[in-house]
Motif scaffolding. Sequence first.
Motif, short mmCIF file in Angstrom:
data_model
loop_
_atom_site.label_atom_id
_atom_site.label_comp_id
_atom_site.label_asym_id
_atom_site.label_seq_id
_atom_site.Cartn_x
_atom_site.Cartn_y
_atom_site.Cartn_z
N GLY A 241 0.98 -1.19 -0.09
CA GLY A 241 0.07 -0.07 -0.02
C GLY A 241 0.88 1.32 -0.24
N ALA A 242 2.06 1.18 0.20
CA ALA A 242 3.07 2.36 0.29
C ALA A 242 2.93 3.17 -1.28
CB ALA A 242 4.42 2.10 0.44
N LEU A 243 2.98 2.61 -2.36
CA LEU A 243 2.89 3.56 -3.46
C LEU A 243 1.70 4.15 -3.71
CD1 LEU A 243 4.94 1.05 -5.78
CD2 LEU A 243 5.74 2.89 -4.36
N ASP A 244 0.68 3.34 -3.27
CA ASP A 244 -0.70 3.92 -3.17
C ASP A 244 -0.82 5.17 -2.24
OD1 ASP A 244 -1.69 2.34 -5.19
OD2 ASP A 244 -2.44 0.73 -3.77
N ALA A 245 -0.11 5.17 -1.29
CA ALA A 245 -0.18 6.12 -0.33
C ALA A 245 0.48 7.34 -0.83
CB ALA A 245 0.55 5.78 0.96
N LEU A 246 1.82 7.23 -1.37
CA LEU A 246 2.54 8.33 -2.06
C LEU A 246 1.68 8.87 -3.00
CD1 LEU A 246 5.92 6.50 -2.87
CD2 LEU A 246 5.26 8.00 -0.98
N ALA A 247 0.85 8.15 -3.77
CA ALA A 247 -0.24 8.72 -4.96
C ALA A 247 -1.09 9.34 -4.38
CB ALA A 247 -0.54 7.63 -6.06
N ALA A 248 -1.63 9.10 -3.07
CA ALA A 248 -2.78 9.75 -2.78
C ALA A 248 -2.29 11.14 -2.10
CB ALA A 248 -3.41 8.86 -1.53
N LEU A 249 -0.95 11.21 -1.76
CA LEU A 249 -0.54 12.28 -0.96
C LEU A 249 0.00 13.39 -2.07
CD1 LEU A 249 1.08 10.47 2.14
CD2 LEU A 249 -1.06 11.95 2.16
N GLY A 250 0.33 12.74 -3.01
CA GLY A 250 0.73 13.97 -4.19
C GLY A 250 2.36 13.72 -4.12
N ILE A 251 2.84 12.51 -3.56
CA ILE A 251 4.45 12.74 -3.33
C ILE A 251 4.98 11.84 -4.42
CG2 ILE A 251 6.14 11.75 -2.04
CD1 ILE A 251 4.49 12.06 0.37
#
Length: 274
Positions: A241-251
Amino acid sequence: MADLPPLREVIARHGLSASKALGQNFLFDEQLLDRIAAIPGDLDGKRVLEIGPGPGGLTRALLRAGAQVTAIEMDTRCLPALSELSYAFPERLQVIEGDAMKLDHDAIMGSAPYAVVANLPYNVGTALFVRWLGGEAWPPQWTSLTLMFQQEVAQRIVAQAGGSAYGRLAVLAQWRSRAKLAMKVHRSAFTPPPKVMSAIVHVEPREMPDGVSARVLERVTEAAFGQRRKMLRQSLKPVTGALDALAALGIDETRRAETLSVEEFVAVARELSA
């Protein structure tokens, strides 16, 4: 309080020498030791945990400052010298023989808050520090950490994002604590002089960010900095889920771990903790 002989005399009388295997380096300068004991603030009547007191140089300074000291020492050679301090400061010093890595510090100190002040043995200093910073329960029972490290380690603890010293240790120290470099200590102050300079870090807990699991943050930082030369899309790939979290945060996933601020790591961990 009885008059105390000079530390060098105590060490000579008990035939003590710093053990390289135990990461020991002794401090003899009593004025320097008093300055270290003053870093946490007023210790009069306060409970203090000291790790690795050795012959008791810093212990003396803490007792002079009025602290109630509990010291954990695994080097049995040093126990007689520490016992002399117990006589000099009646009912103010408790010495526990044992390995600080294997003992429950909160249980030893009871239910009361306590400060940690220590010239940590170099071979276990970082491991103890990470342990004190860990866990879901916050704020911790300790009220502050005043700890001697190799200067390189101290700089890693207080480092800001973007520099080569910035890494997992900085994030773990700063996400729910205030960490500062309190004092540098020249190698010549120690006997024997270590090969590197030393420094004292002072850490105070602050409010924990809402909705963040400490275990998740630890897992994210371990993965990110475990492959720090790689882009986040590669280093964080094993964290579900880390890459999805980056995308959700705009990182941007092409960034590297050392470019993310403490706040950005906390935000990623919050996304994964939901």
